[in-house]
Design a protein around this motif. Structure first.
Motif, PDB file in Angstrom:
ATOM      1  N   SER A 127      -7.301   5.830  -0.689  1.00  0.00           N
ATOM      2  CA  SER A 127      -8.245   4.707  -0.784  1.00  0.00           C
ATOM      3  C   SER A 127      -7.500   3.377  -0.740  1.00  0.00           C
ATOM      4  CB  SER A 127      -9.050   4.797  -2.080  1.00  0.00           C
ATOM      5  OG  SER A 127      -9.934   5.880  -2.062  1.00  0.00           O
ATOM      6  N   ASN A 128      -6.351   3.329  -1.404  1.00  0.00           N
ATOM      7  CA  ASN A 128      -5.573   2.095  -1.421  1.00  0.00           C
ATOM      8  C   ASN A 128      -5.021   1.758  -0.038  1.00  0.00           C
ATOM      9  OD1 ASN A 128      -6.126   1.825  -4.097  1.00  0.00           O
ATOM     10  ND2 ASN A 128      -4.060   2.249  -4.831  1.00  0.00           N
ATOM     11  N   PHE A 129      -4.678   2.788   0.739  1.00  0.00           N
ATOM     12  CA  PHE A 129      -4.255   2.528   2.110  1.00  0.00           C
ATOM     13  C   PHE A 129      -5.412   1.942   2.920  1.00  0.00           C
ATOM     14  CE2 PHE A 129      -0.285   4.456   1.347  1.00  0.00           C
ATOM     15  CZ  PHE A 129       0.510   4.308   2.476  1.00  0.00           C
ATOM     16  N   ASP A 130      -6.619   2.477   2.732  1.00  0.00           N
ATOM     17  CA  ASP A 130      -7.788   1.943   3.436  1.00  0.00           C
ATOM     18  C   ASP A 130      -8.011   0.470   3.086  1.00  0.00           C
ATOM     19  OD1 ASP A 130      -8.415   4.301   4.766  1.00  0.00           O
ATOM     20  OD2 ASP A 130      -9.696   5.039   3.147  1.00  0.00           O
ATOM     21  N   LYS A 131      -7.939   0.162   1.792  1.00  0.00           N
ATOM     22  CA  LYS A 131      -8.163  -1.221   1.345  1.00  0.00           C
ATOM     23  C   LYS A 131      -7.058  -2.151   1.848  1.00  0.00           C
ATOM     24  CE  LYS A 131     -10.438   0.285  -2.920  1.00  0.00           C
ATOM     25  NZ  LYS A 131     -10.305   0.373  -4.414  1.00  0.00           N
ATOM     26  N   ALA A 132      -5.805  -1.700   1.719  1.00  0.00           N
ATOM     27  CA  ALA A 132      -4.679  -2.551   2.098  1.00  0.00           C
ATOM     28  C   ALA A 132      -4.690  -2.872   3.589  1.00  0.00           C
ATOM     29  CB  ALA A 132      -3.366  -1.865   1.712  1.00  0.00           C
ATOM     30  N   SER A 133      -5.191  -1.928   4.394  1.00  0.00           N
ATOM     31  CA  SER A 133      -5.196  -2.146   5.840  1.00  0.00           C
ATOM     32  C   SER A 133      -6.146  -3.261   6.261  1.00  0.00           C
ATOM     33  CB  SER A 133      -5.568  -0.854   6.568  1.00  0.00           C
ATOM     34  OG  SER A 133      -6.919  -0.491   6.289  1.00  0.00           O
ATOM     35  N   THR A 134      -7.043  -3.669   5.366  1.00  0.00           N
ATOM     36  CA  THR A 134      -7.996  -4.741   5.684  1.00  0.00           C
ATOM     37  C   THR A 134      -7.556  -6.084   5.136  1.00  0.00           C
ATOM     38  OG1 THR A 134      -9.326  -4.429   3.673  1.00  0.00           O
ATOM     39  CG2 THR A 134      -9.854  -3.027   5.568  1.00  0.00           C
ATOM     40  N   LEU A 135      -6.442  -6.109   4.397  1.00  0.00           N
ATOM     41  CA  LEU A 135      -5.995  -7.342   3.749  1.00  0.00           C
ATOM     42  C   LEU A 135      -4.773  -7.927   4.449  1.00  0.00           C
ATOM     43  CD1 LEU A 135      -6.215  -6.219   0.003  1.00  0.00           C
ATOM     44  CD2 LEU A 135      -7.830  -7.673   1.226  1.00  0.00           C
ATOM     45  N   PRO A 136      -4.606  -9.238   4.380  1.00  0.00           N
ATOM     46  CA  PRO A 136      -3.386  -9.860   4.924  1.00  0.00           C
ATOM     47  C   PRO A 136      -2.222  -9.618   3.963  1.00  0.00           C
ATOM     48  CG  PRO A 136      -4.756 -11.520   3.872  1.00  0.00           C
ATOM     49  CD  PRO A 136      -5.553 -10.243   3.838  1.00  0.00           C
ATOM     50  N   PRO A 137      -0.997  -9.749   4.417  1.00  0.00           N
ATOM     51  CA  PRO A 137       0.154  -9.593   3.516  1.00  0.00           C
ATOM     52  C   PRO A 137       0.035 -10.537   2.321  1.00  0.00           C
ATOM     53  CG  PRO A 137       0.880  -9.703   5.806  1.00  0.00           C
ATOM     54  CD  PRO A 137      -0.581 -10.048   5.804  1.00  0.00           C
ATOM     55  N   GLY A 138       0.363 -10.026   1.160  1.00  0.00           N
ATOM     56  CA  GLY A 138       0.255 -10.837  -0.045  1.00  0.00           C
ATOM     57  C   GLY A 138       0.269  -9.984  -1.295  1.00  0.00           C
ATOM     58  N   PRO A 139       0.130 -10.593  -2.473  1.00  0.00           N
ATOM     59  CA  PRO A 139       0.228  -9.880  -3.751  1.00  0.00           C
ATOM     60  C   PRO A 139      -0.782  -8.746  -3.906  1.00  0.00           C
ATOM     61  CG  PRO A 139       0.349 -12.250  -4.099  1.00  0.00           C
ATOM     62  CD  PRO A 139      -0.013 -12.044  -2.666  1.00  0.00           C
ATOM     63  N   MET A 170      -5.358  15.124   4.947  1.00  0.00           N
ATOM     64  CA  MET A 170      -5.347  13.815   4.292  1.00  0.00           C
ATOM     65  C   MET A 170      -6.747  13.199   4.207  1.00  0.00           C
ATOM     66  SD  MET A 170      -2.190  13.705   3.577  1.00  0.00           S
ATOM     67  CE  MET A 170      -1.903  12.056   2.980  1.00  0.00           C
ATOM     68  N   VAL A 171      -7.757  14.034   4.051  1.00  0.00           N
ATOM     69  CA  VAL A 171      -9.130  13.523   3.940  1.00  0.00           C
ATOM     70  C   VAL A 171      -9.328  12.911   2.555  1.00  0.00           C
ATOM     71  CG1 VAL A 171     -11.568  14.120   3.952  1.00  0.00           C
ATOM     72  CG2 VAL A 171     -10.006  15.229   5.552  1.00  0.00           C
ATOM     73  N   ASN A 172      -9.874  11.706   2.548  1.00  0.00           N
ATOM     74  CA  ASN A 172     -10.106  10.978   1.307  1.00  0.00           C
ATOM     75  C   ASN A 172     -11.529  11.251   0.815  1.00  0.00           C
ATOM     76  OD1 ASN A 172     -10.413   9.167  -0.769  1.00  0.00           O
ATOM     77  ND2 ASN A 172     -10.251   7.345   0.494  1.00  0.00           N
ATOM     78  N   LEU A 173     -11.643  11.852  -0.356  1.00  0.00           N
ATOM     79  CA  LEU A 173     -12.965  12.166  -0.921  1.00  0.00           C
ATOM     80  C   LEU A 173     -13.193  11.412  -2.230  1.00  0.00           C
ATOM     81  CD1 LEU A 173     -13.142  16.028  -0.322  1.00  0.00           C
ATOM     82  CD2 LEU A 173     -14.226  14.226   1.008  1.00  0.00           C
ATOM     83  N   SER A 174     -12.705  10.196  -2.318  1.00  0.00           N
ATOM     84  CA  SER A 174     -12.833   9.453  -3.569  1.00  0.00           C
ATOM     85  C   SER A 174     -14.289   9.196  -3.940  1.00  0.00           C
ATOM     86  CB  SER A 174     -12.080   8.125  -3.476  1.00  0.00           C
ATOM     87  OG  SER A 174     -12.587   7.340  -2.413  1.00  0.00           O
ATOM     88  N   THR A 175     -15.175   9.108  -2.945  1.00  0.00           N
ATOM     89  CA  THR A 175     -16.581   8.833  -3.246  1.00  0.00           C
ATOM     90  C   THR A 175     -17.273  10.013  -3.916  1.00  0.00           C
ATOM     91  OG1 THR A 175     -17.081   9.468  -0.964  1.00  0.00           O
ATOM     92  CG2 THR A 175     -16.889   7.120  -1.425  1.00  0.00           C
ATOM     93  N   VAL A 176     -16.596  11.165  -3.990  1.00  0.00           N
ATOM     94  CA  VAL A 176     -17.202  12.294  -4.691  1.00  0.00           C
ATOM     95  C   VAL A 176     -17.386  11.974  -6.174  1.00  0.00           C
ATOM     96  CG1 VAL A 176     -15.101  13.526  -5.397  1.00  0.00           C
ATOM     97  CG2 VAL A 176     -17.146  14.830  -4.789  1.00  0.00           C
ATOM     98  N   GLN A 177     -16.646  10.976  -6.671  1.00  0.00           N
ATOM     99  CA  GLN A 177     -16.815  10.559  -8.058  1.00  0.00           C
ATOM    100  C   GLN A 177     -18.169   9.887  -8.281  1.00  0.00           C
ATOM    101  OE1 GLN A 177     -14.479  11.596 -10.074  1.00  0.00           O
ATOM    102  NE2 GLN A 177     -13.225  12.300  -8.363  1.00  0.00           N
ATOM    103  N   ASN A 178     -18.774   9.410  -7.201  1.00  0.00           N
ATOM    104  CA  ASN A 178     -20.105   8.801  -7.287  1.00  0.00           C
ATOM    105  C   ASN A 178     -20.939   9.310  -6.107  1.00  0.00           C
ATOM    106  OD1 ASN A 178     -22.293   7.171  -7.920  1.00  0.00           O
ATOM    107  ND2 ASN A 178     -21.451   5.383  -6.860  1.00  0.00           N
TER     108      ASN A 178
END
Length: 467
Positions: free
Chosen positions: A146-158, A422-430
């Motif tokens: 999930s963090n890879f998915d999020k990071a891929s949409t953000l510009p370099p930074g903190p 490498m399937v991401n199933l994080s949404t299974v929590q909700n």
């Protein structure tokens, strides 16, 4: 007890509990005893596979063993034992649904295992995750992806750096394995994210002692450190975590590591719910005092009808190699203790003498990502691909039941040709998020005042038009 058939209560369905029940079913004659296993989860988790589950190399369901499927002659109760009054041979069972009740027994086997041992460090309880359960391993895998998915949409930074920073606390086998496996998984993920580079990912392991993996030789441990460094993973020795508020890992060196994935593997402790709720004797580290023959008690005194094994027990290590004179809490001992406990319990029921537990450590194997591992047996140390084969070979054979072995082996074979899953199933929590978003809901009922107000407004408009 009025019942002529002895009742055996097994507290916990983990390694030691499962193997005890499994062996009892093979040894007990029909009608010789009734076996009841109590555990809130319907499966035994093969914990050595948790790092590979975290990295997507093993399917989560394949690394657990269904209790009801393989304990066919035992009664399995989904719940917790929250009290043991052995003086009266009564345990309090709190089921996952319904009210607590009393359970009378003749023999009790305490195999409640261990939980993560943490320290009162600010922020750890709120932001870290352990690696003792299959649920934790799955959550770690999904969080990384999930963090890879999020990071891929953000510009370099903190914020992007925080999402791509993984921190593992604890340099024992579990810590090193999950650290190396996640580093391997992250490297494999990068080819699917052209927006990210290897330099964008940051991996840190924090170890309070001056070395890692005390179970292996210093030479092997140093090889592991060099190998991790080559793969861009940082190991901080002689360093302690002093804070983790807001996901900012503060180190005793003064350094701060912002991270969205903090994994705690710095030790375990005996299950406190069971230990504190019983009247069985306990040693200073909170484990149930256990004799070499796995009966509860001391060298001079036996607590009749009470047995213990696995991580919840303090079993003397007759080889002289155990820390503090006791067997270390690992799978090697738990499995063998469970098997011997079953034999000894049956022997006592039949008026025979039990045998003492004696097992010399066979060695240790660790997986360090695909095609890489470490192996130590006595003075023999292997590293790299051969050690990785030894790791998979040993654990493939050690996985209980052929049904589970075949599932794991088949998964490994498929991954060899198809790559790790490498399937991401994080949404299974909700799982209801889509249904809730689009589900039609009843419109709010109109009140009686609204029609009256509408009539008054219409009348006002009519008068205004005449004027």
């Amino acid at each position: 007890m009025t019942n002529t058939v002895p009742k055996i209560l097994i507290v916990g369905g983990g390694y030691a509990g499962f193997y005890t029940a499994w062996k009892l079913e093979k040894l007990l004659r029909k009608g010789e005893a009734e076996v009841t296993v109590v555990d809130p989860l319907p499966y035994m988790t093969y914990q050595p596979f948790l790092p590979e589950v975290s990295a997507g190399s093993i399917e989560a369901r394949h690394s657990v063993v269904a209790l009801r499927r393989h304990l066919k002659r035992s009664t399995v109760i989904a719940g917790k034992v929250t009290g043991i009054e052995h003086a009266k041979r009564v345990a309090t069972i709190t089921p996952i649904a319904g009210s607590p009740y009393q359970f009378e027994y003749d023999q009790i086997v305490v195999t409640a295992g261990a939980v993560s041992r943490t320290f009162p460090i600010p922020g750890i309880a709120d932001n870290a995750i352990g690696l003792k359960t299959i649920e934790e391993a799955v959550a770690i895998r999904d969080r990384l992806m999930s963090n890879f998915d999020k990071a891929s949409t953000l510009p370099p930074g903190p914020e992007r750096d925080r999402l791509l920073t993984v921190v593992v606390v604890g340099g024992g086998f579990a810590g090193i394995e999950v650290f190396a496996e996640l580093r391997s998984a992250a490297s494999a993920l990068l080819k699917f994210y052209p927006q990210l580079t290897f330099e964008d990912t940051h991996f840190h392991l924090i170890e309070a002692m001056g070395r890692i993996m005390p179970e292996v030789s210093m030479k092997t441990a140093e090889w592991v450190l060099k190998d991790l460094a080559k793969r861009g993973a940082n190991v901080h020795l002689d360093t302690q975590v002093t804070g983790a508020v807001g996901g900012n890992i503060e180190l005793s060196t003064g350094e701060t590591l912002p991270s969205d994935l903090i994994i705690w593997t710095a030790g375990v402790m005996a299950n406190p719910t069971v230990v504190r709720g019983s009247d069985l004797p306990v040693e200073q580290r909170g484990r149930i005092l256990t004799r070499p023959d796995l009966r509860v008690g001391t060298e001079d005194e036996v607590v009749e009808g009470a047995w213990a094994a696995g991580d919840v027990s303090a079993v003397p290590d007759l080889t002289g190699g155990g820390v503090g004179g006791y067997c270390v809490p690992n799978a090697q001992h738990a499995v063998r203790e469970g098997k011997l406990l079953a034999k000894n319990l049956v022997a006592v029921l039949r008026g025979e003498l039990p045998h003492e537990y004696f097992h010399k450590n066979l060695g240790a194997v660790a997986g360090l990502g695909l095609y890489n591992g470490a192996f130590q047996s006595g003075k023999i140390g292997l590293t790299g691909f051969i050690a990785w084969l030894a790791h998979r070979g040993y654990h493939g054979l050690a996985m209980p039941t052929w049904e589970r072995k075949w599932r794991v082996l088949w998964g490994w074979w498929n991954n060899l040709w198809l790559g790790r899953d490498m399937v991401n199933l994080s949404t299974v929590q909700n799982p209801r998020y889509v249904f809730e978003e689009f589900a039609a809901r009843p419109r709010p009922a109109q009140t009686a005042e609204k029609p009256a107000a509408a009539k008054k407004s219409a009348a006002t408009e009519k008068v205004g038009a005449k004027g």
